[in-house]
Enzyme design. Structure first.
Site, PDB file in Angstrom:
ATOM      1  N   ASP A   1      40.042  40.825  36.236  1.00  0.00           N
ATOM      2  CA  ASP A   1      40.493  41.792  37.247  1.00  0.00           C
ATOM      3  C   ASP A   1      41.968  42.066  36.981  1.00  0.00           C
ATOM      4  O   ASP A   1      42.799  41.162  37.074  1.00  0.00           O
ATOM      5  CB  ASP A   1      40.258  41.226  38.643  1.00  0.00           C
ATOM      6  CG  ASP A   1      38.786  40.970  38.889  1.00  0.00           C
ATOM      7  OD1 ASP A   1      38.099  41.887  39.363  1.00  0.00           O
ATOM      8  OD2 ASP A   1      38.309  39.856  38.559  1.00  0.00           O
TER       9      ASP A   1
ATOM     10  N   ASN B   1      37.122  42.652  43.782  1.00  0.00           N
ATOM     11  CA  ASN B   1      35.683  42.882  43.676  1.00  0.00           C
ATOM     12  C   ASN B   1      35.034  42.019  44.759  1.00  0.00           C
ATOM     13  O   ASN B   1      35.039  40.785  44.660  1.00  0.00           O
ATOM     14  CB  ASN B   1      35.158  42.513  42.278  1.00  0.00           C
ATOM     15  CG  ASN B   1      33.650  42.707  42.163  1.00  0.00           C
ATOM     16  OD1 ASN B   1      32.914  42.473  43.110  1.00  0.00           O
ATOM     17  ND2 ASN B   1      33.187  43.114  40.999  1.00  0.00           N
TER      18      ASN B   1
ATOM     19  N   ASP C   1      38.047  45.789  38.477  1.00  0.00           N
ATOM     20  CA  ASP C   1      37.292  44.810  37.701  1.00  0.00           C
ATOM     21  C   ASP C   1      37.022  45.427  36.338  1.00  0.00           C
ATOM     22  O   ASP C   1      36.171  46.305  36.224  1.00  0.00           O
ATOM     23  CB  ASP C   1      35.989  44.465  38.435  1.00  0.00           C
ATOM     24  CG  ASP C   1      35.119  43.503  37.648  1.00  0.00           C
ATOM     25  OD1 ASP C   1      35.515  43.109  36.528  1.00  0.00           O
ATOM     26  OD2 ASP C   1      34.035  43.147  38.149  1.00  0.00           O
TER      27      ASP C   1
ATOM     28  N   ASN D   1      35.992  43.752  33.670  1.00  0.00           N
ATOM     29  CA  ASN D   1      34.950  42.996  32.965  1.00  0.00           C
ATOM     30  C   ASN D   1      35.328  42.702  31.520  1.00  0.00           C
ATOM     31  O   ASN D   1      34.464  42.585  30.646  1.00  0.00           O
ATOM     32  CB  ASN D   1      33.598  43.720  33.055  1.00  0.00           C
ATOM     33  CG  ASN D   1      32.782  43.228  34.250  1.00  0.00           C
ATOM     34  OD1 ASN D   1      32.638  42.024  34.456  1.00  0.00           O
ATOM     35  ND2 ASN D   1      32.251  44.153  35.035  1.00  0.00           N
TER      36      ASN D   1
ATOM     37  N   GLU E   1      32.311  46.974  43.761  1.00  0.00           N
ATOM     38  CA  GLU E   1      30.974  46.446  44.063  1.00  0.00           C
ATOM     39  C   GLU E   1      30.703  46.442  45.563  1.00  0.00           C
ATOM     40  O   GLU E   1      30.356  45.408  46.146  1.00  0.00           O
ATOM     41  CB  GLU E   1      30.754  45.047  43.462  1.00  0.00           C
ATOM     42  CG  GLU E   1      30.355  45.091  42.001  1.00  0.00           C
ATOM     43  CD  GLU E   1      29.552  43.875  41.554  1.00  0.00           C
ATOM     44  OE1 GLU E   1      30.167  42.904  41.082  1.00  0.00           O
ATOM     45  OE2 GLU E   1      28.316  43.892  41.689  1.00  0.00           O
TER      46      GLU E   1
ATOM     47  N   ASP F   1      32.430  36.279  44.026  1.00  0.00           N
ATOM     48  CA  ASP F   1      32.739  35.504  42.809  1.00  0.00           C
ATOM     49  C   ASP F   1      34.090  35.905  42.210  1.00  0.00           C
ATOM     50  O   ASP F   1      34.524  35.298  41.238  1.00  0.00           O
ATOM     51  CB  ASP F   1      31.599  35.580  41.776  1.00  0.00           C
ATOM     52  CG  ASP F   1      31.037  36.971  41.560  1.00  0.00           C
ATOM     53  OD1 ASP F   1      31.414  37.905  42.301  1.00  0.00           O
ATOM     54  OD2 ASP F   1      30.211  37.125  40.644  1.00  0.00           O
ATOM     55  N   HIS F   2      34.739  36.915  42.791  1.00  0.00           N
ATOM     56  CA  HIS F   2      36.073  37.341  42.332  1.00  0.00           C
ATOM     57  C   HIS F   2      37.134  37.017  43.386  1.00  0.00           C
ATOM     58  O   HIS F   2      36.840  37.023  44.588  1.00  0.00           O
ATOM     59  CB  HIS F   2      36.115  38.844  42.095  1.00  0.00           C
ATOM     60  CG  HIS F   2      35.237  39.319  40.975  1.00  0.00           C
ATOM     61  ND1 HIS F   2      35.733  39.744  39.768  1.00  0.00           N
ATOM     62  CD2 HIS F   2      33.891  39.442  40.896  1.00  0.00           C
ATOM     63  CE1 HIS F   2      34.729  40.115  38.989  1.00  0.00           C
ATOM     64  NE2 HIS F   2      33.604  39.952  39.639  1.00  0.00           N
TER      65      HIS F   2
END
Length: 255
Positions: A216, A7, A145, A147, A34, A245-246
DNA sequence: ATGGTGGGCAGCCCA
């Protein structure tokens, strides 16, 4: 076959990170989430210059998924067939003898919210779609991802997270209904560090303190999972300047 | 201590 999910939280901002990382980590298939850019702005040529084919399914500002591959990508499917989801979160293609489904599962925001209901509905529709895919494609990889942190060992502080979005029983059940179709979370087929996360909040120095979640995932059909020789998270790019952030997750499959 | 940071597009939405 080396398969990667990442991501990137804006492909425009993170393109140089992607190129830099791929230079040191040659991969056969890279699933991105994303993108946050509309299809006309997808950097097809810069990606081709890295030696990679690409297909994409993007939208402005939010969401967007892409698949990059060394070899041609065939039988491309954008979105979940038969469902006009306004959010672009699913992209499937065939690379060699692997069927790949790239997913960006809705975040869900807060348990009980409208967005949470959408997340659960979305996961149900993904399950129904994958039930058909797994019947047609025994060598199927579903990655992206999710989530959702599948278990408490995927959470830095399970007590603090209990019942929250990403770990709630309803979400874990919805993920369980998908894996019950016949998938394995290949990361857990190998010994791993106790604190192996794939996402760290930008806030509160989460990365420096290693407060994260493993959300992930790389799922493979059970027979294919037995051909998986390694799976790991590369946290290094999370420490680079202006990171996603991933972190990328990498899995290797024997031929 | 119910905050904090980041991306995208224009004062918020989303993560």
């Amino acid at each position: 076959m080396r398969v990667v999910t990442w991501n990137v939280n804006s492909l425009r901002v993170r393109f140089e990170h992607l190129a830099r990382w791929l230079a040191d980590h040659p991969a056969d298939v890279i699933a991105l989430q994303e993108l946050k850019l509309p299809d006309p702005e997808f950097p097809r040529e810069p990606i081709a210059a890295l030696g990679l084919e690409s297909v994409h399914f993007g939208q402005r500002t939010y969401n967007g998924v892409a698949l990059l591959a060394r070899q041609p990508l065939a039988d491309v499917q954008r979105g979940i067939p038969g469902w006009d989801d306004p959010e672009r979160r699913v992209l499937a293609a065939t690379a060699g003898d692997l069927r790949i489904v790239d997913v960006y599962v809705p975040n869900g925001q807060v348990v009980g919210s409208e967005k949470f209901a959408y997340k659960l509905e979305w996961l149900g529709r993904l399950r129904d779609y994958l039930a058909g895919e797994i019947a047609r494609h025994p060598r199927l990889v579903v990655l992206g991802d999710f989530n959702i942190a599948p278990a408490d060992c995927d959470v830095h502080d399970p007590a603090r997270w209990e019942g929250s979005v990403h770990v709630s029983p309803a979400e874990r059940q919805a993920l369980g209904a998908i894996t019950a179709l016949g998938f394995a979370d290949v990361f857990r087929r190998f010994p791993q560090p106790l604190d192996a996360w794939s996402w760290w909040d930008y806030r509160m120095n989460s990365f420096r303190r290693n407060h994260g979640l493993r959300i992930d995932l790389i799922l493979a059909t059970t027979a294919l999972a037995e051909r998986c020789t390694a799976c790991r998270i590369d946290r290094l790019p999370r420490g680079w300047e202006r990171p996603s952030d991933h972190a990328p997750v990498i899995a290797d499959f024997a031929d």
